[in-house]
Design an enzyme around this catalytic site. Structure first.
Site, PDB file in Angstrom:
ATOM      1  CB  CYS A  52      -0.902  -0.019   1.231  1.00  0.00           C
ATOM      2  SG  CYS A  52      -1.790   1.526   1.510  1.00  0.00           S
ATOM      3  CD1 TRP A  77      -6.262  -4.173   4.796  1.00  0.00           C
ATOM      4  CD2 TRP A  77      -4.740  -5.220   3.533  1.00  0.00           C
ATOM      5  NE1 TRP A  77      -5.938  -3.343   3.753  1.00  0.00           N
ATOM      6  CE2 TRP A  77      -5.007  -3.948   2.966  1.00  0.00           C
ATOM      7  CE3 TRP A  77      -3.809  -6.051   2.917  1.00  0.00           C
ATOM      8  CZ2 TRP A  77      -4.376  -3.493   1.813  1.00  0.00           C
ATOM      9  CZ3 TRP A  77      -3.178  -5.601   1.759  1.00  0.00           C
ATOM     10  CH2 TRP A  77      -3.460  -4.344   1.215  1.00  0.00           C
ATOM     11  NE  ARG A  94     -12.411   1.609   0.830  1.00  0.00           N
ATOM     12  CZ  ARG A  94     -11.156   2.017   0.901  1.00  0.00           C
ATOM     13  NH1 ARG A  94     -10.182   1.154   1.099  1.00  0.00           N
ATOM     14  NH2 ARG A  94     -10.868   3.293   0.803  1.00  0.00           N
ATOM     15  CB  THR A 142      -7.892   1.571   5.226  1.00  0.00           C
ATOM     16  OG1 THR A 142      -8.114   2.421   6.371  1.00  0.00           O
ATOM     17  CG2 THR A 142      -9.126   1.614   4.333  1.00  0.00           C
ATOM     18  CB  VAL A 143      -2.902  -0.756   6.000  1.00  0.00           C
ATOM     19  CG1 VAL A 143      -3.201  -1.980   6.821  1.00  0.00           C
ATOM     20  CG2 VAL A 143      -2.895  -1.095   4.504  1.00  0.00           C
ATOM     21  CE1 TYR A 170      -5.231   2.421  -5.154  1.00  0.00           C
ATOM     22  CE2 TYR A 170      -3.675   4.236  -5.162  1.00  0.00           C
ATOM     23  CZ  TYR A 170      -4.009   2.954  -4.798  1.00  0.00           C
ATOM     24  OH  TYR A 170      -3.111   2.197  -4.083  1.00  0.00           O
TER      25      TYR A 170
END
Length: 316
Positions: free
Chosen positions: A52, A85, A118, A120-121, A184
């Protein structure tokens, strides 16, 4: 297009343009503790993916500032499915050693059982309150740079100097909109018009950056700053995934003499190249986005010599 929690992209608008979800866990860590989350050694744990670009920023800054023994870190598996994840053994990642989570979603749901966004990281876990402090990635590196100064290694760079903050913020904003997020917006567009608008904006900004970096070594103030780190993580992934997978193929990074030399200049510094995992990067993008790559075949290339001389020393 809507998706379930943990999947990506979050959604596209009626015009087919990608819309990034707002990051909703936004507490801050402060040196004086006024936020309720004081900067302390051993208290916080950083969850990241090596794939990421948003998490990669935090990994680089943590390394540059010498915070490895102050803020612990776990790496998730690069392959994300409908469960989000995961923590698995092997290949640069491993189990969660803090809470024993199998999936990052567990950290979010322990923080807020009603959470529906979501997973997320990067995000930061607080061992004391047993909850996530933040998943708002722009704040994470800024807090490392400004609130953990008592724990920086001797000689650590000042990545967000007071005198340059306005310019760093200005450059970072346009780089985010048109480059970091621009790839993106191109990759996840669901209409031709939205895709072309994103690609045109992306390459107009890359052309602008090429001209800017032809005459100066860094983006702001003649020194390495937060702005360079934010750009680097997109450049590191550009030819490997964004050119093909996200259809950002007007030009490659290697077609820009100054940008390519600038990226190599950073890559060859401690804290940068050693934190880049092209294996994780390619496996994540090509094996996770089924709507873009239904075969999940990971390309072997491109062959790029990141260690070749960059010649940027002449710029000071």
């Amino acid at each position: 297009m809507s998706t379930t929690a943990g999947q990506f992209p979050a959604e596209t608008g009626a015009d087919g343009a990608f819309v990034r979800q707002r990051y909703s866990i936004r507490d801050r860590i402060t040196a004086d503790g006024s936020s309720g989350f004081p900067a302390e050694a051993g208290r916080y744990h950083l969850y990241v993916s090596l794939a990421c670009p948003w998490a990669h920023r935090a990994i680089i800054v943590r390394k540059l500032l010498g915070l490895e023994d102050v803020i612990s870190m776990s790496v998730v598996d690069p392959i994300r499915d409908e469960r989000g994840w995961a923590f698995r053994d092997g290949d640069g990642h491993g189990p969660d050693t803090v809470c024993g989570f199998q999936f990052l979603s567990e950290a979010y749901l322990r923080t807020d059982p009603s959470y529906t966004g979501r997973y997320t990281v990067p995000c930061i876990w607080d061992r004391v309150t047993q909850r996530l402090v933040t998943n708002n990635y722009p704040d994470i590196t800024l807090d490392f740079e400004t609130q953990f100064t008592a724990f920086h290694r001797p000689g650590a760079p000042d990545l967000y100097p007071q005198a340059l903050r306005a310019e760093i913020d200005e450059i970072s904003d346009v780089v985010y909109r048109e480059v970091n997020n621009g790839v993106y917006r191109a990759g996840f567009a669901t209409s031709q018009e939205a895709y072309e608008a994103a690609v045109d904006g992306l390459f107009a900004r890359l052309d602008w950056l090429e001209a800017r970096l032809a005459g100066q070594r860094y983006l702001v103030g003649g020194q390495l700053t937060e702005a360079d780190i934010r750009l680097f993580t997109t450049l590191a992934r550009f030819d490997a995934v964004y050119v093909g997978h996200f259809k950002c193929n007007l030009r490659r990074l290697v077609d820009y003499p100054s940008l390519w030399a600038y990226a190599r200049d950073l890559y060859q510094r401690p804290g940068f190249g050693e934190t880049v995992s092209f294996g994780h990067i390619k496996r994540h993008y090509y094996m996770t986005h089924d709507q873009l790559n239904p075969t999940r075949i990971v390309p072997k290339g491109p062959v790029m010599d990141w260690d070749s001389p960059h010649g940027r020393e002449r710029l000071g």
